[in-house]
Design an enzyme around this catalytic site. Structure first.
Site, short mmCIF file in Angstrom:
data_model
loop_
_atom_site.label_atom_id
_atom_site.label_comp_id
_atom_site.label_asym_id
_atom_site.label_seq_id
_atom_site.Cartn_x
_atom_site.Cartn_y
_atom_site.Cartn_z
N HIS A 235 0.69 -1.21 -0.17
CA HIS A 235 -0.10 0.02 0.18
C HIS A 235 0.67 1.13 0.05
CE1 HIS A 235 -3.62 1.91 -0.33
NE2 HIS A 235 -3.15 3.03 0.41
N TYR A 239 1.75 5.30 -2.48
CA TYR A 239 1.91 6.56 -2.23
C TYR A 239 3.39 7.23 -2.64
CZ TYR A 239 -2.51 6.90 -0.08
OH TYR A 239 -4.02 6.96 0.04
N HIS A 386 -10.01 0.98 -10.85
CA HIS A 386 -9.35 2.07 -9.70
C HIS A 386 -7.87 2.47 -9.90
CE1 HIS A 386 -8.58 3.92 -5.92
NE2 HIS A 386 -7.44 3.25 -5.77
N PHE A 387 -7.21 1.71 -10.09
CA PHE A 387 -5.85 1.81 -9.86
C PHE A 387 -5.32 2.51 -11.20
CE2 PHE A 387 -4.64 -2.80 -9.83
CZ PHE A 387 -4.04 -2.72 -11.37
N HIS A 388 -6.29 2.54 -12.38
CA HIS A 388 -5.75 3.10 -13.67
C HIS A 388 -6.18 4.46 -13.50
CE1 HIS A 388 -4.73 -1.11 -15.26
NE2 HIS A 388 -4.19 -0.25 -16.10
N ARG A 449 -10.47 -9.95 -12.14
CA ARG A 449 -9.42 -9.22 -12.81
C ARG A 449 -8.31 -10.31 -12.98
NH1 ARG A 449 -6.12 -6.72 -7.52
NH2 ARG A 449 -4.62 -6.15 -8.84
N ARG A 450 -7.11 -9.94 -13.54
CA ARG A 450 -6.13 -11.05 -13.66
C ARG A 450 -6.53 -12.26 -14.44
NH1 ARG A 450 -2.84 -10.57 -7.97
NH2 ARG A 450 -1.61 -8.98 -8.86
#
Lengths: 594, 58, 171
Positions: A235, A239, A386-388, A449-450
């Site tokens: 995580h 950041y 989300h993370f894209h 996913r994946r």
């Protein structure tokens, strides 16, 4: 003041040695971006069944490479390049010893090459090497030892880079007693302090468990333990990708908008909060893990929710800084000032669109952070959706946009085509809006996913916000636009490198409206913040880790080893399968695997 | 170009105008964002999530 | 330290938002009673599931009035039993483990979703409604054949369920 004269000199004029390494780091980063983009388009078209040019078993090699190249290589090489620029620029002094600087760069490059080769070797049977374990490398799937070794080498390189920044700052401090740490350097040091804490866990996991295990020195590992150590790092690394973008939003974007940073003290507070809260939250990636008590999950959620604060504060401070710029340029009205911003500048529009996407990503992030709502979206394509938005746009698009501003500063070469640059950043935004929106919607339908082939033989997905197929088309078009955008970016940069050097490109960064003198001195007390951060991490992780080891043992309850990198291993794996499943699919799979 | 964000930046750069600038546009935009966030959350948590089949109760 | 009044307002709103999120999750746990996968089950030896009383023969069995237990094994690349047949209007507890690598257990389009970790047993309890057929998929990458790993969860009428269990040897 010497401001005017200094202002005429670009970064490369003042610090040619440092500029060279910034360029090298950025180019390494963009090399990874290009490879990642090629893998990305293969993946998008394969998953959506538009064009399948590889066998589905190779999809996971593509996926592993896309993940590692994009989020380790692209992001972190850009980070060290940007941080080298930021430290040198804001301290207005060269790095301590440029040989050390080149050393960490070389170590990182070697590490990433080792890991990259071990992954890409998975495409050929000629070499008995593969690392199809994805970015998360969950045991007991086992990669070739070189995959783990390369990661360890890369991380050590990044540690030396951090030490380089800290030592340069200490030297500056001796030369400038009693002065406040310049904002950019403050941001760099806080980020690197967070990185040391975070990456220690994955380094321990790799060096104590995974590498010895892949070398055959230990028989098995504890899957929950190595998973937890991964997310201890997994995580805060988010950041680590994001902080360079924040640095740009706080210190460069206001200047491009024609204004200045709204509040220096709040920027410092935000970075302190990230140092404190980024790490004791990793268990929120394990909400649906067995073997971890619900109480630990709840604590992790609480920390995670408060981690929203620095990002929400950032939204205000950055937008206010931009608004100030618009007002300086004559903007009026409640929202009318939005039309008085330099939307024709690719660096401005790119960063603003990146910020807008981040706001959307903030929402899906809140859902990810909610403990029990995780049942709905865990490991569905909602998560990459989300993370894209976050790393894939807030970070990636900011990096590309910033390159249009920073590259002339570090090379004295003007951008080849700023019009193409503007087109490129807008194209990225459109592509990602299509792709990410459809991924979120499919995720709520339960699409995982994946996976190479998300369509299954036994059932069909329920319809929601458009049918499954329709959403697939959105994903395919979006992914294609992103690929085209990346190629335009790289092409533009390559042509820029062919431009002749010119003078007069220098840009300065103005001070904040509310300057560092308004910030309490205690904010600059790095020791204090690191001590509190470590304490929070110990509080958040000591009991869960003890419980995990107590349950399963340091090396786990009885668990096998499943190498993805040995042909005999694959055979054993194929033979281990039992008959009652999908006859035809299985037979064809075994064929392909062999 | 490096020193201008440290404490000894020219005094006229930092003083005075701090109080004069009220980012009302920002407050408006972020208020809209806040409203969208709250409404979306209420929809996705209470309607979408809690309304699905096979809610895990133990 | 100087903070603009608007920013203080936004800070307060942000804290409220965070409390709304935490409050919602807490409401979900207390009101509808959503419970997390947890450490309720003891670890097992993933390499010796053949000798395990519950997992040597993956099955569904009745454990109380209208209460059923489903013992499920995930493996490269499938689930046992397949299909998992459970009766309507009942309370079903899934005990899921893996005999090889990490898998996922996701009843597509529902909230029944958990990680499956070798050496651990995931326990989730759900309440079934009317007869229907759900897709069961592995949502964690588990090897080159991950995409063929699927199963079914069939919710059937009480009559059909009893018919099925009394008909064969329970297989």
């Amino acid at each position: 003041m010497s401001e005017a004269i200094e202002g005429d000199r670009t970064f490369v004029d003042k610090f040619p040695e440092e500029a060279r390494i910034v360029r090298a780091a950025l180019l390494s980063s963009f090399l990874a971006l290009v490879i990642g983009a090629v893998l990305g388009i293969i993946q998008t078209l394969h998953r959506t069944d538009v064009a399948r040019i590889i066998p589905s078993t190779d999809y996971y090699t593509v996926l592993t490479a896309h993940g590692v190249f994009m989020v380790i290589s692209f992001t972190i090489f850009f980070l060290v390049g940007l941080f080298t620029w930021a430290v040198t620029r804001s301290l207005d002094r060269p790095l301590i010893d440029i040989r050390i600087t080149w050393t960490w760069y070389a170590i990182m490059a070697v590490g990433m090459t080792m890991t990259g080769v071990s992954i890409l070797a998975g495409f050929t049977d000629a070499i008995d090497m593969s690392a199809d374990v994805l970015f998360t490398f969950y045991a007991p799937l086992q990669a070739h030892p070189m995959f783990y070794a390369g990661l360890a080498v890369f991380i050590v390189g990044s540690w030396i880079a951090g030490a380089d920044y800290f030592r340069t700052w200490l030297a500056w401090k001796r030369e400038n007693p009693g002065e406040r740490i310049p904002l950019q350097t403050f941001m760099v040091l806080m980020t690197m302090a967070m990185w040391y804490i975070a990456s220690s866990a994955v380094a321990a996991s790799v060096l104590i468990f995974l590498l010895p295990w892949s070398l055959g020195l230990i028989d098995q590992v504890n899957p929950t333990l190595t998973r937890t150590l991964f997310w201890f790092f997994g995580h805060p690394v988010v950041y680590f990708w994001l902080m360079p973008a924040y640095l740009l939003w706080y210190t460069v974007l206001p200047k491009i908008a024609g204004g200045r940073l709204f509040s220096d003290p709040l920027a410092r507070v935000v970075f302190v909060l990230f140092l404190l809260l980024s790490t004791p939250v990793g268990i929120h990636h394990q909400y649906l893990d067995p073997g971890i008590a619900e109480g630990f999950k709840f604590i992790s959620m609480t920390n995670t929710m408060f981690l929203l604060l620095p990002s929400l504060l950032t939204a205000f401070t950055v937008v206010a800084s931009v608004e100030y710029g618009a007002r300086q340029r004559g903007g009026t009205g409640l929202l009318g000032w939005l039309t008085d911003l330099p939307w024709r500048k690719p660096e401005f529009t790119g960063m603003m669109l990146a910020g807008l996407m981040f706001a959307a990503g903030g929402f899906s992030g809140m859902v990810n952070a909610g403990m029990n709502i995780n049942y709905m979206i865990h490991n569905t394509i909602w998560v990459p959706g989300h993370f894209h938005l976050t790393v894939g746009t807030a970070v990636a698009l900011t990096f590309m946009a910033a390159t249009y501003w920073i590259w002339p500063q570090i090379s004295n070469k003007p951008i080849y085509s700023r019009a193409v640059g503007l087109f490129q950043v807008v194209l990225w935004f459109i592509g990602m809006a299509l792709m990410s929106n459809a991924m979120h919607a499919q995720g709520i339908m339960g699409v995982p996913r994946r996976t190479a082939e998300p369509e299954y033989s036994g059932f069909e997905y329920a319809t929601m916000f458009g049918g499954y197929e329709e959403l697939n088309i959105q994903i395919a078009i979006g992914g294609t636009l992103l690929f085209v955008s990346t190629i335009l970016f790289i092409g533009n940069l390559v042509l820029t490198m062919g431009n002749p050097k010119v003078s007069g490109l220098a840009e300065t960064l103005p001070p904040a409206l509310s300057g560092p003198d308004d910030a309490p001195r205690v904010l600059d007390n790095l020791r204090l913040w690191v001590a509190i951060a470590v304490t929070l991490v110990v509080l958040a992780y000591a009991l869960p880790l003890a419980a995990i080891i107590n349950r399963g043992g340091l090396l786990g309850p009885g668990v096998g080893t499943y190498p993805v990198w040995l042909a005999p291993g694959l055979d054993a794996l194929a033979n281990a399968a039992t008959p009652p499943l999908a006859g035809d699919a299985w037979a064809s799979l075994v064929e392909v695997v062999r | 170009m490096g020193r201008n964000e440290t404490a000894h930046a020219p005094a006229d750069d930092v003083s005075g105008d701090t109080e004069e600038f009220d980012p009302i546009g920002t407050l408006t935009l972020i208020g809209i964002y806040f409203t969208i966030l709250v409404l979306s959350w209420v929809y996705i948590y209470y309607i979408e999530f809690l309304g699905r089949d096979l809610v895990v109760v133990g | 330290m100087h903070i603009h009044a608007y920013e203080k307002l936004w800070l307060a709103a942000s804290v409220l938002l965070i409390l709304l999120l935490l409050g919602s999750v807490t409401y979900g746990a207390v009101g509808p009673g959503v419970a997390m996968v947890s450490d309720s089950e003891q670890p097992v030896d993933a390499t010796a599931l053949d000798e395990d009383e519950r997992f040597s023969e993956p099955r569904v069995e009745q454990v109380g009035e209208n209460e059923y237990a489903a013992y499920v094994v995930a493996f490269q690349f499938g689930f046992q039993p397949d299909p998992i047949v459970i009766p309507e209007d009942s309370t079903v507890t899934f005990y899921v483990t893996s005999r090889d690598v990490i898998h996922g257990f996701e009843v597509a389009g529902t909230n029944a979703n958990t990680m499956v970790v070798p050496g651990e047993v995931s326990e989730i309890t759900v309440e079934t409604d009317e007869p229907t057929e759900y897709g069961l998929i592995c949502n964690e990458y588990c090897g080159a054949g991950h995409h063929v790993m699927e199963g079914k969860v069939n919710v059937v009428s009480q009559a059909e369920y009893e018919n099925q269990t009394s008909g064969g040897d329970g297989e």
